[in-house]
Design an enzyme around this catalytic site. Structure first.
Site, PDB file in Angstrom:
ATOM      1  N   LYS A  76       6.932  -8.493  11.789  1.00  0.00           N
ATOM      2  CA  LYS A  76       5.780  -7.605  12.014  1.00  0.00           C
ATOM      3  C   LYS A  76       4.789  -8.359  12.876  1.00  0.00           C
ATOM      4  O   LYS A  76       4.645  -9.580  12.768  1.00  0.00           O
ATOM      5  CB  LYS A  76       5.125  -7.263  10.670  1.00  0.00           C
ATOM      6  CG  LYS A  76       4.421  -5.932  10.653  1.00  0.00           C
ATOM      7  CD  LYS A  76       5.394  -4.790  10.425  1.00  0.00           C
ATOM      8  CE  LYS A  76       4.694  -3.465  10.357  1.00  0.00           C
ATOM      9  NZ  LYS A  76       5.572  -2.346  10.047  1.00  0.00           N
ATOM     10  N   GLY A 171      -3.551  11.280   3.052  1.00  0.00           N
ATOM     11  CA  GLY A 171      -3.404  10.859   4.452  1.00  0.00           C
ATOM     12  C   GLY A 171      -2.591  11.850   5.273  1.00  0.00           C
ATOM     13  O   GLY A 171      -1.420  12.093   4.984  1.00  0.00           O
ATOM     14  N   GLY A 173      -1.746  11.751   8.627  1.00  0.00           N
ATOM     15  CA  GLY A 173      -1.508  11.160   9.946  1.00  0.00           C
ATOM     16  C   GLY A 173      -0.189  11.641  10.524  1.00  0.00           C
ATOM     17  O   GLY A 173       0.306  12.726  10.197  1.00  0.00           O
ATOM     18  N   VAL A 175       2.809  10.874   9.935  1.00  0.00           N
ATOM     19  CA  VAL A 175       3.859  11.171   8.955  1.00  0.00           C
ATOM     20  C   VAL A 175       3.361  12.186   7.920  1.00  0.00           C
ATOM     21  O   VAL A 175       4.035  13.181   7.636  1.00  0.00           O
ATOM     22  CB  VAL A 175       4.345   9.885   8.243  1.00  0.00           C
ATOM     23  CG1 VAL A 175       5.473  10.211   7.276  1.00  0.00           C
ATOM     24  CG2 VAL A 175       4.807   8.837   9.251  1.00  0.00           C
ATOM     25  N   TYR A 177       1.091  14.472   7.877  1.00  0.00           N
ATOM     26  CA  TYR A 177       0.926  15.858   8.335  1.00  0.00           C
ATOM     27  C   TYR A 177       2.293  16.560   8.420  1.00  0.00           C
ATOM     28  O   TYR A 177       2.452  17.695   7.985  1.00  0.00           O
ATOM     29  CB  TYR A 177       0.232  15.887   9.708  1.00  0.00           C
ATOM     30  CG  TYR A 177      -0.088  17.285  10.172  1.00  0.00           C
ATOM     31  CD1 TYR A 177      -1.257  17.923   9.748  1.00  0.00           C
ATOM     32  CD2 TYR A 177       0.794  17.984  10.993  1.00  0.00           C
ATOM     33  CE1 TYR A 177      -1.532  19.223  10.139  1.00  0.00           C
ATOM     34  CE2 TYR A 177       0.520  19.279  11.392  1.00  0.00           C
ATOM     35  CZ  TYR A 177      -0.653  19.889  10.973  1.00  0.00           C
ATOM     36  OH  TYR A 177      -0.926  21.178  11.364  1.00  0.00           O
TER      37      TYR A 177
HETATM   38  P1  NAD Z   1      -1.574   7.312  10.813  1.00  0.00           P
HETATM   39  O1  NAD Z   1      -2.552   6.263  11.170  1.00  0.00           O
HETATM   40  O2  NAD Z   1      -1.162   8.328  11.829  1.00  0.00           O
HETATM   41  O3  NAD Z   1      -2.089   8.144   9.534  1.00  0.00           O
HETATM   42  C1  NAD Z   1      -2.736   7.624   8.425  1.00  0.00           C
HETATM   43  C2  NAD Z   1      -3.689   8.714   7.935  1.00  0.00           C
HETATM   44  O4  NAD Z   1      -4.193   8.336   6.666  1.00  0.00           O
HETATM   45  C3  NAD Z   1      -4.877   8.924   8.857  1.00  0.00           C
HETATM   46  O5  NAD Z   1      -5.059  10.304   9.094  1.00  0.00           O
HETATM   47  C4  NAD Z   1      -6.048   8.334   8.056  1.00  0.00           C
HETATM   48  O6  NAD Z   1      -7.274   8.965   8.354  1.00  0.00           O
HETATM   49  C5  NAD Z   1      -5.576   8.604   6.641  1.00  0.00           C
HETATM   50  N1  NAD Z   1      -6.154   7.752   5.600  1.00  0.00           N
HETATM   51  C6  NAD Z   1      -6.306   6.394   5.617  1.00  0.00           C
HETATM   52  N2  NAD Z   1      -6.860   5.985   4.469  1.00  0.00           N
HETATM   53  C7  NAD Z   1      -7.022   7.099   3.692  1.00  0.00           C
HETATM   54  C8  NAD Z   1      -7.559   7.332   2.388  1.00  0.00           C
HETATM   55  N3  NAD Z   1      -8.007   6.321   1.615  1.00  0.00           N
HETATM   56  N4  NAD Z   1      -7.596   8.580   1.921  1.00  0.00           N
HETATM   57  C9  NAD Z   1      -7.136   9.628   2.668  1.00  0.00           C
HETATM   58  N5  NAD Z   1      -6.652   9.464   3.921  1.00  0.00           N
HETATM   59  C10 NAD Z   1      -6.586   8.217   4.422  1.00  0.00           C
HETATM   60  O7  NAD Z   1      -0.294   6.532  10.264  1.00  0.00           O
HETATM   61  P2  NAD Z   1       1.190   7.061  10.056  1.00  0.00           P
HETATM   62  O8  NAD Z   1       2.014   6.711  11.235  1.00  0.00           O
HETATM   63  O9  NAD Z   1       1.172   8.479   9.549  1.00  0.00           O
HETATM   64  O10 NAD Z   1       1.660   6.084   8.884  1.00  0.00           O
HETATM   65  C11 NAD Z   1       1.106   6.209   7.583  1.00  0.00           C
HETATM   66  C12 NAD Z   1       1.607   5.078   6.697  1.00  0.00           C
HETATM   67  O11 NAD Z   1       3.026   5.072   6.685  1.00  0.00           O
HETATM   68  C13 NAD Z   1       1.191   3.664   7.171  1.00  0.00           C
HETATM   69  O12 NAD Z   1       1.029   2.868   6.027  1.00  0.00           O
HETATM   70  C14 NAD Z   1       2.410   3.195   7.955  1.00  0.00           C
HETATM   71  O13 NAD Z   1       2.503   1.785   7.974  1.00  0.00           O
HETATM   72  C15 NAD Z   1       3.527   3.825   7.126  1.00  0.00           C
HETATM   73  N6  NAD Z   1       4.752   4.056   7.880  1.00  0.00           N
HETATM   74  C16 NAD Z   1       4.738   4.815   9.002  1.00  0.00           C
HETATM   75  C17 NAD Z   1       5.918   5.037   9.704  1.00  0.00           C
HETATM   76  C18 NAD Z   1       5.949   5.883  10.947  1.00  0.00           C
HETATM   77  O14 NAD Z   1       7.056   6.249  11.388  1.00  0.00           O
HETATM   78  N7  NAD Z   1       4.817   6.235  11.527  1.00  0.00           N
HETATM   79  C19 NAD Z   1       7.119   4.469   9.235  1.00  0.00           C
HETATM   80  C20 NAD Z   1       7.105   3.717   8.055  1.00  0.00           C
HETATM   81  C21 NAD Z   1       5.905   3.518   7.391  1.00  0.00           C
END
Ligand code: NAD
Length: 335
Positions: A76, A171, A173, A175, A177
């Protein structure tokens, strides 16, 4: 820093500093292949917390790749978000130059705070990138894997039909959504929350779902709690107030400490280990990086829910928490 390395059994730790770029790359284990893992671009209070974050995430990537059957190790990187104005393209190009110097021992990808455009800037300096605009966004695959794992856990472990279930998502985001959309389509009842009011306004207007206050979402009465924001949200303090049967979300490192996994098990809350169920994005990115067909990637993705069921099965048989069992299973694959 050496204590962080030994505590997390890191193989290598690289620090890079040039102009606005303050970055580090943590390589946890390369027994199964070169280390693959995202590049996080967020604020850190100091270099030690950045290092801790990278080390924990890199270890999770090793376990994730091992259980997903992906021929990569765990790594990472972290770039500390500059406090002063900066040239974003130049910063990621510079980072790409550093990744190139590692000669392929570390392959980078998107993570919290980075975009496809940032990955393209890195890609202009190195080929060791597993998500850029020619490969595409891994998030839809992560969401699909989490969705399938929720579905199979409800069916096989809790005997609750998906369309009669209530899922609370923290959250919305990339994923979270998409997971919400899939659950709505499957007629589940969905409760959501996000610290970004724009996002919650949008889902109220477009989907009419119930929005819980940020401070309450973890405690909402539901069948499934899906943490999809940042890590460390399930703590010893929060456990007595949880009102769910299953925890299954995409966020990395959801449990603040190892003892939290045992406490959930004793409270009869089933925890679907994050690195088992959120590997859809890794499966997609590594598959595309190696020119695998869509059919092969989808087959690999479909195997995720069976892996989760075997984790649950061993947890019941050995009366151990699923997170403990999944770490043991990953370590067995590392040999
Ligand atoms: P992202 O940044 O697009 O979304 C995260 C969302 O969570 C944002 O909308 C943020 O405003 C919200 N958020 C943060 N803290 C919060 C809280 N305390 N209460 C409510 N909402 C909160 O990230 P993502 O790509 O959707 O990834 C989300 C998580 O999944 C991360 O931990 C990431 O490491 C993990 N992840 C993502 C992927 C991927 O393919 N994107 C793969 C494996 C793991």
């Amino acid at each position: 820093m050496f204590d962080v390395m030994s505590d997390h059994e890191l193989q290598e730790l690289h620090l890079f500093q040039r102009d606005e770029l303050n970055a580090l790359v943590a390589i946890h284990n390369t027994s199964l292949g070169p280390a693959l893992g995202g590049c996080r671009f967020v604020s850190y209070k100091d270099v030690r917390s950045a290092c801790l974050d990278a080390a924990r995430l890199a270890r999770g990537m090793t376990y994730k790749a091992a259980l997903a059957g992906v021929p990569y190790g765990g790594g990472k990187s972290v770039i500390v978000l500059p406090e002063e104005p900066f040239d974003r393209t130049a910063l990621f190009e510079e980072f790409g130059r550093w990744v190139e110097t590692l000669g392929g021992r570390y392959i980078t990808a998107m993570d919290a705070g980075t975009t496809i455009k940032d990955m393209d800037a890195i890609h202009s300096r190195t080929a060791f990138v597993a998500s850029h605009s020619k490969i595409g966004d891994p998030a839809p695959y992560t969401a699909e894997g989490v969705f399938q794992c929720i579905k199979v856990s409800l069916q096989d472990e809790l005997n609750i039909p998906l369309n009669k279930s209530t899922v609370a998502i923290q959250g919305l985001g990339n994923v979270g959504y998409r997971l919400m959309e899939k659950l709505i389509k499957a007629d589940a009842t969905v409760i959501v929350s996000d610290i970004d009011n724009e996002k919650t306004r949008k889902v109220i207007n477009e989907h009419g779902v119930f929005v819980a206050p940020v401070s309450e979402i973890l405690m909402e009465p539901c069948d499934v709690l899906a943490p999809c924001g940042l890590g460390g949200v399930i703590t010893e303090e929060v456990i007595p107030r949880l009102d769910c049967k299953l925890i299954a979300g995409c966020a990395n490192n959801q449990l603040l400490t190892d003892s939290v996994g045992q406490a959930l098990w004793e409270k009869d809350i089933l925890y679907a280990p994050d690195f088992v169920i959120n590997s859809g994005g890794l499966i997609y990115a590594s598959g595309r990086y190696n020119d695998h067909s869509s059919a092969q990637i989808n087959d690999d993705l479909d195997r995720l829910s069976n892996m989760l069921l075997s984790v649950f099965c061993r947890a019941h048989n050995e009366n151990k928490s699923p997170d403990q069992v999944s770490v043991e299973m990953a370590k067995e694959k590392l040999g």
